[in-house]
Design an enzyme around this catalytic site. Structure first.
Site, PDB file in Angstrom:
ATOM      1  N   CYS A   2       0.862  -1.171   0.000  1.00  0.00           N
ATOM      2  CA  CYS A   2       0.000   0.000   0.000  1.00  0.00           C
ATOM      3  C   CYS A   2       0.901   1.223   0.000  1.00  0.00           C
ATOM      4  CB  CYS A   2      -0.870   0.004   1.245  1.00  0.00           C
ATOM      5  SG  CYS A   2      -1.793  -1.524   1.435  1.00  0.00           S
ATOM      6  N   ARG A  27       1.540   1.711  -5.896  1.00  0.00           N
ATOM      7  CA  ARG A  27       1.728   0.704  -4.856  1.00  0.00           C
ATOM      8  C   ARG A  27       0.447  -0.063  -4.525  1.00  0.00           C
ATOM      9  NH1 ARG A  27       6.377   1.304  -2.112  1.00  0.00           N
ATOM     10  NH2 ARG A  27       5.512   0.123  -0.392  1.00  0.00           N
ATOM     11  N   TRP A  75      -3.746  -1.880  -1.384  1.00  0.00           N
ATOM     12  CA  TRP A  75      -3.767  -3.127  -2.162  1.00  0.00           C
ATOM     13  C   TRP A  75      -4.141  -4.191  -1.138  1.00  0.00           C
ATOM     14  CZ3 TRP A  75      -1.429  -7.957  -2.259  1.00  0.00           C
ATOM     15  CH2 TRP A  75      -1.511  -8.657  -3.466  1.00  0.00           C
ATOM     16  N   ASN A 101       0.916  -0.171   5.932  1.00  0.00           N
ATOM     17  CA  ASN A 101       1.317  -0.926   4.738  1.00  0.00           C
ATOM     18  C   ASN A 101       2.027  -2.178   5.232  1.00  0.00           C
ATOM     19  OD1 ASN A 101       2.489  -1.846   2.346  1.00  0.00           O
ATOM     20  ND2 ASN A 101       4.181  -0.404   2.451  1.00  0.00           N
ATOM     21  N   GLY A 102       1.456  -3.349   4.963  1.00  0.00           N
ATOM     22  CA  GLY A 102       2.091  -4.586   5.409  1.00  0.00           C
ATOM     23  C   GLY A 102       1.056  -5.586   5.890  1.00  0.00           C
ATOM     24  N   GLU A 488       9.235 -12.597 -21.162  1.00  0.00           N
ATOM     25  CA  GLU A 488       8.934 -11.225 -20.761  1.00  0.00           C
ATOM     26  C   GLU A 488       7.824 -10.630 -21.640  1.00  0.00           C
ATOM     27  OE1 GLU A 488       9.403  -9.464 -18.319  1.00  0.00           O
ATOM     28  OE2 GLU A 488       9.209  -7.384 -18.946  1.00  0.00           O
ATOM     29  N   LYS A 492       4.261  -9.273 -20.204  1.00  0.00           N
ATOM     30  CA  LYS A 492       3.777  -7.903 -20.448  1.00  0.00           C
ATOM     31  C   LYS A 492       2.345  -7.938 -20.972  1.00  0.00           C
ATOM     32  CE  LYS A 492       5.924  -5.962 -18.690  1.00  0.00           C
ATOM     33  NZ  LYS A 492       7.102  -6.366 -18.010  1.00  0.00           N
ATOM     34  N   GLU A 495      -0.215  -9.101 -18.184  1.00  0.00           N
ATOM     35  CA  GLU A 495      -0.495  -8.230 -17.048  1.00  0.00           C
ATOM     36  C   GLU A 495      -1.269  -6.974 -17.405  1.00  0.00           C
ATOM     37  OE1 GLU A 495       2.897  -6.937 -14.739  1.00  0.00           O
ATOM     38  OE2 GLU A 495       4.146  -6.718 -16.492  1.00  0.00           O
ATOM     39  N   HIS A 511       7.152 -29.995 -28.250  1.00  0.00           N
ATOM     40  CA  HIS A 511       6.901 -30.924 -27.137  1.00  0.00           C
ATOM     41  C   HIS A 511       5.576 -30.629 -26.427  1.00  0.00           C
ATOM     42  CE1 HIS A 511      10.856 -32.656 -27.631  1.00  0.00           C
ATOM     43  NE2 HIS A 511      11.347 -31.441 -27.697  1.00  0.00           N
ATOM     44  N   LYS A 610       2.748  -2.255  -7.949  1.00  0.00           N
ATOM     45  CA  LYS A 610       4.111  -2.084  -8.453  1.00  0.00           C
ATOM     46  C   LYS A 610       5.131  -2.835  -7.603  1.00  0.00           C
ATOM     47  CE  LYS A 610       7.183  -0.350 -11.183  1.00  0.00           C
ATOM     48  NZ  LYS A 610       7.297  -1.067 -12.456  1.00  0.00           N
TER      49      LYS A 610
HETATM   50  C1  AGP Z   1       6.605  -6.722 -14.117  1.00  0.00           C
HETATM   51  O1  AGP Z   1       6.014  -6.088 -15.162  1.00  0.00           O
HETATM   52  C2  AGP Z   1       5.855  -6.923 -12.921  1.00  0.00           C
HETATM   53  N1  AGP Z   1       4.882  -6.000 -12.637  1.00  0.00           N
HETATM   54  C3  AGP Z   1       6.442  -7.767 -11.814  1.00  0.00           C
HETATM   55  O2  AGP Z   1       6.596  -9.037 -12.350  1.00  0.00           O
HETATM   56  C4  AGP Z   1       7.769  -7.315 -11.162  1.00  0.00           C
HETATM   57  O3  AGP Z   1       8.810  -7.405 -12.069  1.00  0.00           O
HETATM   58  C5  AGP Z   1       8.017  -8.191  -9.929  1.00  0.00           C
HETATM   59  O4  AGP Z   1       6.990  -8.010  -9.007  1.00  0.00           O
HETATM   60  C6  AGP Z   1       9.356  -7.914  -9.284  1.00  0.00           C
HETATM   61  O5  AGP Z   1       9.444  -6.610  -8.810  1.00  0.00           O
HETATM   62  P1  AGP Z   1      10.812  -5.969  -8.391  1.00  0.00           P
HETATM   63  O6  AGP Z   1      11.676  -5.923  -9.593  1.00  0.00           O
HETATM   64  O7  AGP Z   1      10.451  -4.614  -7.883  1.00  0.00           O
HETATM   65  O8  AGP Z   1      11.404  -6.843  -7.327  1.00  0.00           O
END
Ligand code: AGP
Length: 615
Positions: A2, A27, A75, A101-102, A488, A492, A495, A511, A610
């Site tokens: 959060c 966040r 969050w 936050n936590g 990757e 992308k 998400e 396979h 994030k």
């Molecule tokens: C990537 O687009 C993501 N949103 C997510 O996978 C991110 O890379 C992951 O949570 C790791 O975060 P960090 O690099 O801040 O540790």
């Protein structure tokens, strides 16, 4: 996961907190709330939804007066996102109010205890339990808020960054952190509290970052007292000068942060090698590596721990470290590594990669590796983050703030740092010739310009995005250095557009995944000239034979793939080892434009945040 903001001083707290919450929405953004002290009482408003929803609700609901206040963007962990579970939370008396936050892991047993003592709870949150625990201690021990917070936190298991104030003593905010970040901005007779420095950069350049296990009493017209949560030790805090500026955290004319960050990659990569890559002298200077060279050279192996996109950067690094420096590398999901009793010795070198530097699983993996005697090297973007401080040494990526939830420039700058490290170690080990080393440096130096060129595919990628935006599935294929790029690219797309996508090593397709291919299936194939090109072309033939739609990512001037594919997107030629820095660009653009066409919230996709500061 959060965001928290607080203010105490001489200005109106509301606009500072509201604006701060907007900057921290990366966040978490499922609910938000603000509590203000208006001179006589606490005025509180909160709601499910985004900070913009809170703004409209709050301004109709309460007065926005007051020079003391706290705010939260959430969050959800405990309790669904709704108005009641949103923060801030009152204590039963209504005197105390908290943002958190936590996660408080032992909240259920604490709640049972407090219920027996007559406390009632409106929400399902662990945070409401904590504020009532603080109230209970304060009442029973007849003590000040600071002491009550300290005693209560000593009964708590979990992670937190909290801010609490008491309407009967409205001249202070008590804050504490364990496992979640907390910065205190120091202005002229005013203090700012936030999960990171972005909410207060226009007011002050001086900040204290609390360490894990520390708390502070922030007092109006006075100073800040920092102490340990356990024991009686007083801490002399280190006041850091902030390098961040306002421009870096604004959209700068782009529709989304993600697009801005995609376009920032040429300059971000340049910043990553500034002062490190000295091509004229043919040297790489990285103090974190230099100071620990012996450890690197004597290591039996390198273990890379990371999550998500950072894990993909780790996979690229595996290829480059093994290829150039001949050091065995294992790449681990931090979340698996931390729980599977891994064999780690003092001869292992662990590299932890994280954009935010706050990812809970990566932090836990670091702690585990350290407890077994391994040396841990961090590759982080956020300066002063928990991971940057927890690791034994490290190198920052210097990508600048990344606000879009989907990582873009963090990925390419992580690869840049890791490439510099691999080259430096290869040179020290003598596994690369001086001419090869020089050639790598020159090619690396050209990467920002080549990324710029790759970005020119933007409008063509938009056309492709428009054609395939309604597809239900996507397959991404790549080999060698570009296998992690395929993963990757798929991540992308998933998400931000919520389209199912899978990344696979191209040769693995036969396979299993080949069964998925029909005329409805777009397959994005990374088929650059170097690196098993002919084999990948054969894979493309196999897709074509099954009527799959082929989008090829090819080296400029390629004709063979062009003849087979439905579309090809060209990237400039470079060394195979550096190709992920270019091939990833069209994949970022493709996912971005598909999400935009589908009307998705690109910067704040559903269910994500994030920085993932919970397990
Ligand atoms: C990537 O687009 C993501 N949103 C997510 O996978 C991110 O890379 C992951 O949570 C790791 O975060 P960090 O690099 O801040 O540790």
């Amino acid at each position: 996961m959060c965001g928290i903001v607080g203010y105490i001083g001489h200005r109106d707290a509301y606009p500072i907190i509201l604006n701060g919450l907007q900057r921290l929405e990366y966040r978490g953004y499922d609910s938000a709330g603000i509590a203000l002290y208006d001179g006589t009482d606490i005025k509180l408003s909160k709601t499910k939804g985004k900070v913009s929803d809170l703004k409209s609700k709050l301004e109709n609901e309460i007065s926005t007066e007051g020079t003391l206040g706290i705010g939260h963007t959430r969050w959800a962990t405990h309790g669904v996102p709704n108005d009641v579970n949103s923060h801030p939370h009152y204590s039963n008396s209504g005197d105390l109010v908290i943002i958190h936050n936590g996660i408080i892991e032992n909240y259920e047993s604490l709640k049972k205890e407090l219920t027996k003592r007559g406390y009632t709870f409106k929400s399902d949150t662990d945070t409401e339990v904590l504020i009532n625990l603080i109230e209970d201690v304060k009442k029973n021990d007849d003590t000040k808020l600071g002491k009550a917070v300290q005693v209560a936190l000593n009964q708590v298991v979990g992670a937190y960054a909290i801010a609490v104030f008491d309407k009967t003593k409205p001249n202070e905010i008590v804050v504490a952190r364990l496992g979640s970040p907390l910065a205190i901005g120091i202005g002229e007779d005013e203090f700012f509290i936030a999960s990171d420095a972005s909410p207060f950069i226009e007011y002050t350049k001086n900040a204290i970052y609390l360490e894990d296990g520390e708390m502070a009493i922030v007092r109006r017209h006075k100073d800040i007292k920092v102490r340990k949560i356990k024991g009686d030790a007083i801490v002399d805090p280190y006041v850091q000068e902030l390098k961040l500026n306002l421009e870096q955290i604004e959209k700068g004319g782009y529709e989304h942060f993600m697009l801005k960050e995609i376009y920032e990659q040429p300059s971000a990569i340049l910043d990553t090698f500034r002062g490190r890559l000295l091509s004229k002298e043919a040297i790489i200077k990285m103090s974190g590596v230099e100071d620990n060279m012996k450890k690197f050279l004597n290591a039996d192996r390198i273990i890379i721990v990371a999550c998500g996109t950072s894990w993909h950067a780790g996979l690229v690094a595996e290829y480059i470290f093994e290829d150039l420096a001949r050091i065995p590398v294992e790449v681990e999901y931090a979340s698996e590594f931390r729980y599977r009793n891994p064999v780690i010795t003092e001869k292992d070198m662990v590299i932890a990669i994280s954009q935010s530097g706050e990812t809970a699983d990566t932090l836990a993996a670091i702690k585990l590796a350290k407890s077994k005697g391994a040396f841990v090297f961090g590759v982080c973007n956020v300066v002063g983050s928990s991971i940057a401080r927890e690791t034994d040494a490290g190198a920052y990526t210097h990508a600048g703030p990344e606000i879009g939830v989907a990582s873009t420039k963090a990925f390419t700058t992580q690869i840049t740092v890791l490439t510099l490290m691999a080259l430096r170690l290869a040179r020290a080990k003598g596994t690369i010739s001086s001419s090869d080393f020089r050639m790598h440096l020159l090619e690396l130096e050209m990467i920002p310009q080549k990324v710029e060129e790759a970005l020119k595919s933007d409008s063509y990628v938009q056309t492709i995005a428009d054609i395939y935006k309604d597809s239900k599935n996507f397959l991404y294929l790549g080999r060698g250095y570009n296998f992690p790029v395929a993963l990757e690219g798929a991540l992308k797309l998933k998400e931000i557009s919520y389209i199912h996508a899978e990344g696979y090593p191209a040769a693995e397709m036969k396979h299993g995944p080949i069964a998925l291919i029909d005329e409805q299936m777009p397959v994005v194939v990374i088929a650059t000239k170097k690196g098993h090109y002919d084999k990948v072309v054969s894979n493309i033939q196999e897709i074509k034979a099954r009527k799959g739609k082929i989008i090829g990512i090819v080296t400029k001037g390629d004709e063979s793939v062009k003849a087979l594919a439905d579309f090809v997107i060209e990237v400039p030629e470079t060394l195979e080892s550096l190709s992920p820095l270019l091939t990833t660009i069209p994949l970022q653009l493709l996912s971005y434009y598909i999400a935009v066409y589908l009307g998705k919230n690109v910067d704040q996709p559903r269910n994500l945040a994030k920085s993932v500061t919970v397990e």
